[in-house]
Write a protein that holds these residues in place. Structure first.
Motif, PDB file in Angstrom:
ATOM      1  N   ARG A  18      40.494  23.165  21.479  1.00  0.00           N
ATOM      2  CA  ARG A  18      40.092  24.678  21.172  1.00  0.00           C
ATOM      3  C   ARG A  18      39.225  25.236  22.320  1.00  0.00           C
ATOM      4  NH1 ARG A  18      40.090  27.076  15.912  1.00  0.00           N
ATOM      5  NH2 ARG A  18      40.238  25.126  15.075  1.00  0.00           N
ATOM      6  N   GLN A  19      39.535  26.309  22.698  1.00  0.00           N
ATOM      7  CA  GLN A  19      38.774  27.188  23.574  1.00  0.00           C
ATOM      8  C   GLN A  19      38.656  28.561  23.456  1.00  0.00           C
ATOM      9  OE1 GLN A  19      39.046  27.677  28.589  1.00  0.00           O
ATOM     10  NE2 GLN A  19      40.361  26.326  27.277  1.00  0.00           N
ATOM     11  N   ARG A  20      37.588  29.282  23.779  1.00  0.00           N
ATOM     12  CA  ARG A  20      37.377  30.706  23.519  1.00  0.00           C
ATOM     13  C   ARG A  20      37.979  31.253  24.947  1.00  0.00           C
ATOM     14  NH1 ARG A  20      31.981  33.281  21.185  1.00  0.00           N
ATOM     15  NH2 ARG A  20      32.895  32.251  19.305  1.00  0.00           N
ATOM     16  N   VAL A  21      39.005  32.300  24.703  1.00  0.00           N
ATOM     17  CA  VAL A  21      39.658  32.839  25.761  1.00  0.00           C
ATOM     18  C   VAL A  21      38.924  34.311  26.172  1.00  0.00           C
ATOM     19  CG1 VAL A  21      41.488  31.369  25.949  1.00  0.00           C
ATOM     20  CG2 VAL A  21      41.494  33.511  24.769  1.00  0.00           C
ATOM     21  N   SER A  22      38.754  34.955  25.195  1.00  0.00           N
ATOM     22  CA  SER A  22      37.853  36.113  25.249  1.00  0.00           C
ATOM     23  C   SER A  22      36.989  36.373  23.619  1.00  0.00           C
ATOM     24  CB  SER A  22      39.144  37.300  25.379  1.00  0.00           C
ATOM     25  OG  SER A  22      39.690  37.357  24.184  1.00  0.00           O
ATOM     26  N   LYS A  50      50.720  25.159  19.354  1.00  0.00           N
ATOM     27  CA  LYS A  50      49.757  25.964  18.771  1.00  0.00           C
ATOM     28  C   LYS A  50      49.618  26.037  17.062  1.00  0.00           C
ATOM     29  CE  LYS A  50      49.854  29.308  22.603  1.00  0.00           C
ATOM     30  NZ  LYS A  50      50.215  30.856  22.794  1.00  0.00           N
ATOM     31  N   GLU A  93      40.438  32.817  20.193  1.00  0.00           N
ATOM     32  CA  GLU A  93      40.549  31.451  20.571  1.00  0.00           C
ATOM     33  C   GLU A  93      41.833  30.859  20.702  1.00  0.00           C
ATOM     34  OE1 GLU A  93      38.343  29.373  17.369  1.00  0.00           O
ATOM     35  OE2 GLU A  93      36.676  29.322  18.690  1.00  0.00           O
ATOM     36  N   LEU A  94      42.075  30.071  21.621  1.00  0.00           N
ATOM     37  CA  LEU A  94      43.439  29.306  22.049  1.00  0.00           C
ATOM     38  C   LEU A  94      43.228  27.998  21.392  1.00  0.00           C
ATOM     39  CD1 LEU A  94      46.601  29.380  23.164  1.00  0.00           C
ATOM     40  CD2 LEU A  94      45.143  28.783  25.319  1.00  0.00           C
ATOM     41  N   THR A  95      44.064  27.358  20.767  1.00  0.00           N
ATOM     42  CA  THR A  95      44.033  26.179  19.949  1.00  0.00           C
ATOM     43  C   THR A  95      45.399  25.479  20.261  1.00  0.00           C
ATOM     44  OG1 THR A  95      42.516  26.835  18.368  1.00  0.00           O
ATOM     45  CG2 THR A  95      43.469  24.739  17.961  1.00  0.00           C
ATOM     46  N   GLU A 153      43.593  27.935  31.798  1.00  0.00           N
ATOM     47  CA  GLU A 153      43.484  27.691  30.185  1.00  0.00           C
ATOM     48  C   GLU A 153      44.086  26.587  29.682  1.00  0.00           C
ATOM     49  OE1 GLU A 153      43.421  31.612  28.552  1.00  0.00           O
ATOM     50  OE2 GLU A 153      41.521  32.245  29.292  1.00  0.00           O
TER      51      GLU A 153
END
Length: 239
Positions: free
Chosen positions: A154-158, A141, A162-164, A189
């Motif tokens: 990278r992804q938007r989780v909420s 991370k 974001e989670l990268t 995810e």
């Protein structure tokens, strides 16, 4: 299967039998495996190795049942559905037994690289890499300071979060076949990000493996992203 692979398979079957024998008599072990107690005695005590087909059956069928039961006995969960699998991911010897069982049961193609996420996936990644004689790579991370080029996913989780994950670019090449592994899959995810990293590196995905699946949503999500085999050694219903 060459001679070295056959020998490794036979030794893996014996290791599983020795683990089972710790809590069973030979008669109980015979009932569990369907094999004669006398044969089991000779295998466990190292007097003879099981034949190749019998070893394969022990690893793929009996091995999975036994290791799944042991895995489930070691896991704790709370009312919120959080899973404590530290008794599994901190036991490298146990994970070394899991690796051949998972490989034989889920029938992944042999990978060049096992890709996982830091930190809980590292021990399983090491076990799978050792089994396949492959390299292991793990995404983090945070960026490592001495590395200049990264593959970033990278992804938007909420909303607002974001989670990268970052992987040094030289860890993968387009000629690599990659097996994605992780200790736990819930939403999918992390596995989605790892598959994206593998895709950015233009690799071929051999499969996706998790030790534990909490519900089926994460597995279904990942299966929608790859044609490669996707599976978990054990599945728990969410609380």
């Amino acid at each position: 299967m060459n001679r070295a692979e056959k020998a490794a398979l036979q030794l893996q079957a014996v290791a599983i039998l020795r683990m089972l024998k710790q809590t069973r008599t030979y008669d109980e072990l015979a009932d569990f495996t369907g094999l004669p107690a006398g044969d089991l005695n000779r295998y466990v005590n190292g007097h003879v190795l099981p034949g190749t087909q019998r070893a394969h059956d022990l690893v793929a069928r009996t091995g999975r049942d036994a290791l799944t039961a042991e895995l489930e006995a070691r896991i704790e969960s709370d009312d919120g559905g959080y899973v404590d699998n530290s008794a599994v991911v901190f036991d490298q010897t146990f994970l070394d037994l899991v690796a051949p069982v998972a490989a034989n049961t889920l029938e992944f193609d042999r990978p060049d690289v096992v890709l996982t996420a830091a930190t809980d996936g590292i021990t399983l990644g090491a076990a799978m890499a050792s089994h396949f004689d492959a390299r292991v790579a793990y995404a983090k991370k945070t960026k490592e300071t001495a590395v200049e080029e990264f593959i970033e996913s990278r992804q938007r989780v909420s909303p607002g979060m974001e989670l990268t994950y970052y992987l040094p670019a030289r860890a993968l090449s387009p000629t690599d076949t990659v097996l994605v592994v992780d200790d736990l899959i819930r939403s999918g995810e992390t596995q989605t990000l790892l598959l994206d990293i593998a895709d950015q590196a233009e690799t071929t995905v051999a499969g996706v493996l998790a030790l534990i699946a909490v519900g089926g949503d994460g597995l279904d999500r990942v299966r929608g992203l790859t044609d490669a085999p996707v599976g978990a050694l054990s599945t728990f219903a969410p609380e």
